[in-house]
Design a protein around this motif. Structure first.
Motif, mmCIF file in Angstrom:
data_model
loop_
_atom_site.group_PDB
_atom_site.id
_atom_site.type_symbol
_atom_site.label_atom_id
_atom_site.label_comp_id
_atom_site.label_asym_id
_atom_site.label_seq_id
_atom_site.Cartn_x
_atom_site.Cartn_y
_atom_site.Cartn_z
ATOM 1 N N LEU A 181 0.607 -1.903 -0.059
ATOM 2 C CA LEU A 181 -0.238 0.118 -0.041
ATOM 3 C C LEU A 181 1.003 1.268 0.391
ATOM 4 O O LEU A 181 1.426 1.657 0.660
ATOM 5 C CB LEU A 181 -0.457 -0.056 0.977
ATOM 6 C CG LEU A 181 -1.865 -1.408 1.345
ATOM 7 C CD1 LEU A 181 -2.929 -0.811 2.598
ATOM 8 C CD2 LEU A 181 -2.993 -1.249 0.262
ATOM 9 N N GLU B 169 -4.423 6.737 1.225
ATOM 10 C CA GLU B 169 -6.111 6.640 0.480
ATOM 11 C C GLU B 169 -6.379 4.409 0.628
ATOM 12 O O GLU B 169 -7.281 4.314 -0.162
ATOM 13 C CB GLU B 169 -5.979 7.170 -0.684
ATOM 14 C CG GLU B 169 -5.971 8.669 -0.517
ATOM 15 C CD GLU B 169 -4.739 8.920 -0.262
ATOM 16 O OE1 GLU B 169 -3.625 8.864 0.056
ATOM 17 O OE2 GLU B 169 -4.761 9.945 1.362
ATOM 18 N N ASP B 170 -5.072 4.351 -0.398
ATOM 19 C CA ASP B 170 -5.851 2.668 -0.605
ATOM 20 C C ASP B 170 -6.205 1.170 0.769
ATOM 21 O O ASP B 170 -6.343 1.072 -0.341
ATOM 22 C CB ASP B 170 -3.572 1.973 -0.826
ATOM 23 C CG ASP B 170 -2.366 2.526 -1.965
ATOM 24 O OD1 ASP B 170 -3.521 3.452 -2.996
ATOM 25 O OD2 ASP B 170 -2.204 2.857 -1.830
ATOM 26 N N LYS C 61 -9.297 0.256 -0.788
ATOM 27 C CA LYS C 61 -9.460 -0.578 -1.929
ATOM 28 C C LYS C 61 -8.905 -1.533 -1.320
ATOM 29 O O LYS C 61 -8.694 -2.654 -2.317
ATOM 30 C CB LYS C 61 -8.301 -0.067 -2.555
ATOM 31 C CG LYS C 61 -8.394 1.605 -3.074
ATOM 32 C CD LYS C 61 -7.697 2.379 -4.405
ATOM 33 C CE LYS C 61 -7.934 3.563 -4.675
ATOM 34 N NZ LYS C 61 -6.856 4.148 -5.612
#
Length: 72
Positions: free
Chosen positions: A27, A31-32, A35
């Motif tokens: 990562l 923000e990852d 996901k």
């Protein structure tokens, strides 16, 4: 060849009983985390709740989340 995308913090996903479902080690930014995902074999009922553990490899510190509901 070494993986050049390894991040400082690794994230593992567990079911509510502590069984590891999947993990992420590349990562790149906070923000990852929005996901991340896990998959199960066909026909397996997904767990109702999961949690993540974030392992800071630099300080060797683990952070555990609260349980998260997996229903849509």
């Amino acid at each position: 060849m070494a993986n050049t995308r390894l991040s400082r913090t690794w994230v593992d996903i567990y079911d509510s009983r502590g069984k590891r479902l999947y993990g992420f080690c590349a990562l790149g930014k906070p923000e990852d985390l929005s996901k991340i995902w896990f998959a199960l074999e066909e026909g397996i009922v997904p767990p109702s709740y999961v949690y993540i553990e974030m392992n800071d490899r630099q300080t060797n510190t683990k952070y555990k989340s609260n349980l998260a509901d997996t229903t849509l």
